[in-house]
Design a protein around this motif. Structure first.
Motif, PDB file in Angstrom:
ATOM      1  N   ASP A  50       0.828  -1.212   0.000  1.00 50.68           N
ATOM      2  CA  ASP A  50       0.000   0.000   0.000  1.00 50.68           C
ATOM      3  C   ASP A  50       0.859   1.257   0.000  1.00 50.68           C
ATOM      4  O   ASP A  50       0.559   2.227  -0.694  1.00 50.68           O
ATOM      5  CB  ASP A  50      -0.947   0.011   1.202  1.00 50.68           C
ATOM      6  N   GLU A  51       1.946   1.231   0.773  1.00 51.15           N
ATOM      7  CA  GLU A  51       2.865   2.375   0.786  1.00 51.15           C
ATOM      8  C   GLU A  51       3.491   2.581  -0.592  1.00 51.15           C
ATOM      9  O   GLU A  51       3.627   3.717  -1.055  1.00 51.15           O
ATOM     10  CB  GLU A  51       3.977   2.162   1.811  1.00 51.15           C
ATOM     11  N   ALA A  52       3.870   1.485  -1.221  1.00 48.55           N
ATOM     12  CA  ALA A  52       4.483   1.569  -2.557  1.00 48.55           C
ATOM     13  C   ALA A  52       3.485   2.126  -3.564  1.00 48.55           C
ATOM     14  O   ALA A  52       3.840   2.969  -4.395  1.00 48.55           O
ATOM     15  CB  ALA A  52       4.974   0.190  -3.001  1.00 48.55           C
ATOM     16  N   ARG A  53       2.237   1.686  -3.500  1.00 42.71           N
ATOM     17  CA  ARG A  53       1.209   2.201  -4.416  1.00 42.71           C
ATOM     18  C   ARG A  53       0.971   3.701  -4.194  1.00 42.71           C
ATOM     19  O   ARG A  53       0.815   4.455  -5.146  1.00 42.71           O
ATOM     20  CB  ARG A  53      -0.107   1.441  -4.229  1.00 42.71           C
ATOM     21  N   GLN A  54       0.968   4.116  -2.933  1.00 41.74           N
ATOM     22  CA  GLN A  54       0.757   5.528  -2.640  1.00 41.74           C
ATOM     23  C   GLN A  54       1.912   6.370  -3.166  1.00 41.74           C
ATOM     24  O   GLN A  54       1.711   7.411  -3.780  1.00 41.74           O
ATOM     25  CB  GLN A  54       0.590   5.748  -1.133  1.00 41.74           C
ATOM     26  N   ARG A  55       3.138   5.914  -2.959  1.00 40.37           N
ATOM     27  CA  ARG A  55       4.304   6.660  -3.442  1.00 40.37           C
ATOM     28  C   ARG A  55       4.324   6.706  -4.964  1.00 40.37           C
ATOM     29  O   ARG A  55       4.636   7.736  -5.552  1.00 40.37           O
ATOM     30  CB  ARG A  55       5.592   6.024  -2.905  1.00 40.37           C
ATOM     31  N   LEU A  56       3.931   5.602  -5.592  1.00 35.66           N
ATOM     32  CA  LEU A  56       3.844   5.543  -7.044  1.00 35.66           C
ATOM     33  C   LEU A  56       2.828   6.569  -7.554  1.00 35.66           C
ATOM     34  O   LEU A  56       3.103   7.310  -8.498  1.00 35.66           O
ATOM     35  CB  LEU A  56       3.456   4.126  -7.461  1.00 35.66           C
ATOM     36  N   ALA A  57       1.688   6.643  -6.910  1.00 33.41           N
ATOM     37  CA  ALA A  57       0.663   7.627  -7.296  1.00 33.41           C
ATOM     38  C   ALA A  57       1.181   9.053  -7.105  1.00 33.41           C
ATOM     39  O   ALA A  57       0.944   9.922  -7.956  1.00 33.41           O
ATOM     40  CB  ALA A  57      -0.604   7.406  -6.481  1.00 33.41           C
ATOM     41  N   ASP A  58       1.900   9.293  -6.014  1.00 33.75           N
ATOM     42  CA  ASP A  58       2.449  10.629  -5.755  1.00 33.75           C
ATOM     43  C   ASP A  58       3.461  11.031  -6.829  1.00 33.75           C
ATOM     44  O   ASP A  58       3.446  12.169  -7.305  1.00 33.75           O
ATOM     45  CB  ASP A  58       3.131  10.680  -4.382  1.00 33.75           C
ATOM     46  N   ILE A  59       4.330  10.109  -7.200  1.00 35.63           N
ATOM     47  CA  ILE A  59       5.338  10.413  -8.226  1.00 35.63           C
ATOM     48  C   ILE A  59       4.654  10.707  -9.557  1.00 35.63           C
ATOM     49  O   ILE A  59       5.008  11.666 -10.248  1.00 35.63           O
ATOM     50  CB  ILE A  59       6.344   9.247  -8.389  1.00 35.63           C
TER      51      ILE A  59
END
Length: 66
Positions: A50-59
């Motif tokens: 979930d953290e990785a998906r959130q960071r991916l969305a932010d980038i």
């Protein structure tokens, strides 16, 4: 016999967590779309996914701004 199987399951689970933690830290160091996509390819579920998906969305969002 059952204890040996339970111990093996525990060790395999523990090693899997350690591996995903290491992979996530590598993604954080690279901090790129491809890094987080690679992480999610290998770890589609888990506490760090979930953290990785959130960071991916932010980038991706930040890239659209520029």
């Amino acid at each position: 016999m059952k204890r040996k199987i339970l111990a093996l399951v525990f060790v395999v689970g523990f090693l899997g967590c350690a591996t995903s933690d290491r992979e996530f830290q590598q993604a954080v160091k690279r901090d790129s779309i491809s890094a987080y996509e690679d992480f999610l390819d290998h770890n589609p579920r888990g506490e760090l996914s979930d953290e990785a998906r959130q960071r991916l969305a932010d980038i991706r969002k930040d890239e659209k701004v520029f």
